[in-house]
Design an enzyme around this catalytic site. Sequence first.
Site, PDB file in Angstrom:
ATOM      1  N   GLU A 205      46.958  84.183  31.450  1.00  0.00           N
ATOM      2  CA  GLU A 205      46.799  83.681  32.802  1.00  0.00           C
ATOM      3  C   GLU A 205      47.964  84.171  33.656  1.00  0.00           C
ATOM      4  O   GLU A 205      49.115  83.818  33.419  1.00  0.00           O
ATOM      5  CB  GLU A 205      46.754  82.152  32.772  1.00  0.00           C
ATOM      6  CG  GLU A 205      46.363  81.523  34.092  1.00  0.00           C
ATOM      7  CD  GLU A 205      46.206  80.007  33.981  1.00  0.00           C
ATOM      8  OE1 GLU A 205      45.282  79.472  34.610  1.00  0.00           O
ATOM      9  OE2 GLU A 205      47.004  79.370  33.258  1.00  0.00           O
TER      10      GLU A 205
ATOM     11  N   CYS B  25      43.722  77.533  38.247  1.00  0.00           N
ATOM     12  CA  CYS B  25      43.349  77.695  36.843  1.00  0.00           C
ATOM     13  C   CYS B  25      41.971  78.343  36.703  1.00  0.00           C
ATOM     14  O   CYS B  25      41.700  79.032  35.717  1.00  0.00           O
ATOM     15  CB  CYS B  25      43.382  76.348  36.122  1.00  0.00           C
ATOM     16  SG  CYS B  25      42.305  75.092  36.828  1.00  0.00           S
TER      17      CYS B  25
ATOM     18  N   LYS C  94      52.709  61.257  38.389  1.00  0.00           N
ATOM     19  CA  LYS C  94      53.898  62.102  38.470  1.00  0.00           C
ATOM     20  C   LYS C  94      53.443  63.470  38.988  1.00  0.00           C
ATOM     21  O   LYS C  94      52.912  64.280  38.244  1.00  0.00           O
ATOM     22  CB  LYS C  94      54.556  62.225  37.099  1.00  0.00           C
ATOM     23  CG  LYS C  94      55.973  62.834  37.130  1.00  0.00           C
ATOM     24  CD  LYS C  94      55.919  64.331  37.178  1.00  0.00           C
ATOM     25  CE  LYS C  94      57.281  64.973  37.242  1.00  0.00           C
ATOM     26  NZ  LYS C  94      57.179  66.417  37.555  1.00  0.00           N
TER      27      LYS C  94
ATOM     28  N   GLU D 179      43.518  69.270  31.245  1.00  0.00           N
ATOM     29  CA  GLU D 179      42.932  70.316  32.088  1.00  0.00           C
ATOM     30  C   GLU D 179      43.962  71.432  32.156  1.00  0.00           C
ATOM     31  O   GLU D 179      44.989  71.297  32.815  1.00  0.00           O
ATOM     32  CB  GLU D 179      42.622  69.751  33.477  1.00  0.00           C
ATOM     33  CG  GLU D 179      41.941  70.715  34.407  1.00  0.00           C
ATOM     34  CD  GLU D 179      41.667  70.092  35.760  1.00  0.00           C
ATOM     35  OE1 GLU D 179      41.847  70.791  36.779  1.00  0.00           O
ATOM     36  OE2 GLU D 179      41.302  68.900  35.811  1.00  0.00           O
TER      37      GLU D 179
END
Length: 482
Positions: free
Chosen positions: A382, A287, A178, A253
């Site tokens: 982040e 990331c 997906k 992750e």
Amino acid sequence: MSELEIPVARHLIDGAWVPAADKGELPVVDPATGQSIQPVARGGRADVDAAVAAARHAFPGWAATSPSERGALLGRWAALLIEHIEDLARYEAQDVGKPLSGGRMNGFIAHGIIEYFAGAADKLTGVTLPTRTPDFLGFTTPEPYGVCAVTIPWNVPMVLTAANVAPALAAGNTVVLKPSEVAPLAPLALAELARAAGFPPGVLNVVTGLGPDAGVALTAHPDIDHISFVGSTATGRAVMRVASDNLVPVKLELGGKSPNVVFADADLDVAIPAIVGSITENAGQNCYAGSRLLVEESVRAEVVERVAEGMRAVRLGSWDQDLDMGPLVNETQYRRVLGFLEETPREGARVVAGGGAADAPGFVQPTVFDRVDPGMRVVREEVFGPVLAVQGFSGTREAVELMNATDFGLLACVWTDDVSRALRVAGQVRSGQVAVNQFHDAGVIGFPFNMQKDSGFSRGGGYAALREYTQEKAVAVRLLDR
């Protein structure tokens, strides 16, 4: 060579391109222009059910296929990727908004990953165990889990597709992928190449759609045997909670807040361009982006000014202009990054470069904030944009303390000519990956994309990734006297 085309508004289920069960569609938009590229199918529970059923039906035959044949199919897939590298680069660059050269680079990385697992497929072995007497035999065998759910985000879709799908297939699993609804075109194109390579129907299935619809239906599906999720830490926690209901193993992750750590003896001519690239590549939407810069005080002023100069020189443009940096992927991400740019100076940080929106809609200026406080959000959270927070340190001990002063533990980059210090810092930092005098893992084959703390737990396409997609069976035999 013909152009690689993706069927409009179709899932790949059981080897065929099919519309959503309710014929729903979603637009895919070029973030530089706001113009629609082409629609994709808007999948839901019925589409996920069909894809999982196809993967379940295909699993026994695929698991029984010779590992060498599985590897050969992966090799053909990798070869087709190279044949169509320009088409794939265009899909990813236009979809995400990155320069065309960035899409091409990610295509070559994806090729290397698939090719690596093509060669590794028939190298997966168990172990023979010692016994107390010759009357016993003990050994283990690795076995595939079954049907694997793979959900990936929008920032580097080709690389993430390869890093998760290739080892799963090499190990004998079947997959339902997906991709993000924001950037699904490159994964769909890779799936078409896998189909052309000769993978049996149902071995690789792709369902597009929104996370709350297709994503939740897939990760919560009772007939899924393993989940691989790449995305935000908050969503990763939600996936774990859902997986616990079905007792399904999960690899995650998640986010990062990676530091570049510059000691006074570092080669700045090598370090500065890498530091700038680490936070501006893909507009900082990675990331592992180098979003923190820790600098030894004796060289802080020079490093900050040279990095700021490099950030000011970054050229902005759409994917087809193929400059240095594109727009943020969508309006939501654009507004989020602007929020950090507006908030951080009010909290007392000094703007050294950038600091606001660029001239074109969706673009922001590559930004450097100096004199940030450890409690500021720009240091702790982040950002997922081209925003760099600078802190100073005096000595190795303080450098390590600052490196570890984050909830994340993805990547740390150390710049120094002192190999003893580099290895000492590498041993003390809580990070899944450490790079010395480079950003990330250039030049290392099979380097695992490891992570710690809130960054998750995954080996992300490295030398041990096949083990993540297998479960070990232990066999003990008593040898009877016949």
